[in-house]
Design a protein around this motif. Structure first.
Motif, mmCIF file in Angstrom:
data_model
loop_
_atom_site.group_PDB
_atom_site.id
_atom_site.type_symbol
_atom_site.label_atom_id
_atom_site.label_comp_id
_atom_site.label_asym_id
_atom_site.label_seq_id
_atom_site.Cartn_x
_atom_site.Cartn_y
_atom_site.Cartn_z
ATOM 1 N N VAL A 120 2.464 2.043 1.389
ATOM 2 C CA VAL A 120 2.098 1.157 0.105
ATOM 3 C C VAL A 120 2.335 2.269 -1.017
ATOM 4 C CG1 VAL A 120 0.510 0.036 -1.233
ATOM 5 C CG2 VAL A 120 0.521 -0.151 1.307
ATOM 6 N N TYR A 121 2.723 1.849 -2.234
ATOM 7 C CA TYR A 121 2.786 2.878 -3.313
ATOM 8 C C TYR A 121 2.213 2.267 -4.625
ATOM 9 C CZ TYR A 121 6.645 5.186 -0.897
ATOM 10 O OH TYR A 121 7.360 5.966 0.038
ATOM 11 N N TYR A 122 1.724 3.072 -5.368
ATOM 12 C CA TYR A 122 0.654 2.939 -6.399
ATOM 13 C C TYR A 122 0.974 4.026 -7.368
ATOM 14 C CZ TYR A 122 -2.634 1.819 -2.503
ATOM 15 O OH TYR A 122 -3.186 1.369 -1.570
ATOM 16 N N CYS A 123 0.868 2.808 -8.582
ATOM 17 C CA CYS A 123 1.085 3.906 -9.671
ATOM 18 C C CYS A 123 -0.525 4.587 -10.507
ATOM 19 C CB CYS A 123 2.114 3.492 -10.862
ATOM 20 S SG CYS A 123 1.674 1.957 -11.443
ATOM 21 N N ALA A 124 -0.228 5.896 -10.781
ATOM 22 C CA ALA A 124 -0.956 5.981 -11.636
ATOM 23 C C ALA A 124 -1.058 6.839 -12.789
ATOM 24 C CB ALA A 124 -2.395 6.574 -10.751
ATOM 25 N N THR A 125 -2.183 6.757 -13.946
ATOM 26 C CA THR A 125 -2.177 7.774 -15.266
ATOM 27 C C THR A 125 -3.014 8.225 -15.256
ATOM 28 O OG1 THR A 125 -1.315 7.520 -17.538
ATOM 29 C CG2 THR A 125 -2.791 6.227 -16.909
#
Length: 125
Positions: free
Chosen positions: A92-97
């Protein structure tokens, strides 16, 4: 702040996918942006990061040459182009900032305050 990741799916080994992460509530260009992944039974790991601290882009060593992170400021969206995918890239790939906590990849990956829901990437024949 909301981050919406998309673009995952089932792909054969050697194939490509482009993940997208659309942001609302903040301007991505002002912040550090990262992509992470978590495979079943494994810890979450950083895959790629653009640092707002040193301006550099970082990639997971085992994926260098196969990844390109980019952003479209007009769309407030960040992308992760993944090529020559392998079964071990399944996760599972997540983006974050957030704000980078210092220079270098560690500072980049450790600076995340906001996370999106993940998108499943499955590499299988």
């Amino acid at each position: 702040v909301q981050l919406q990741a998309s673009g995952g799916g089932l792909v054969q080994p050697g194939g490509s996918l482009r993940l997208s992460c659309a942001a609302s509530g903040l301007i991505l260009d002002d912040y550090t942006i990262g992509w992470f992944r978590q495979a079943p039974g494994k810890e979450r790991e950083g895959v790629s990061c653009i640092s707002s601290s040193d301006g550099n882009t970082y990639y997971k060593d085992s994926m260098k040459g196969r990844l390109t992170i980019s952003r479209d400021n007009a769309k407030n969206t960040v992308y992760l182009q993944m090529n020559r995918l392998k079964p071990e890239d399944t996760a599972v790939y997540y983006c974050a900032t957030g704000e980078a906590r210092g220079n270098g990849p560690i500072g980049c990956y450790n600076g995340m305050n906001y996370w999106g829901k993940g998108t499943q990437v499955t590499v299988s024949s």
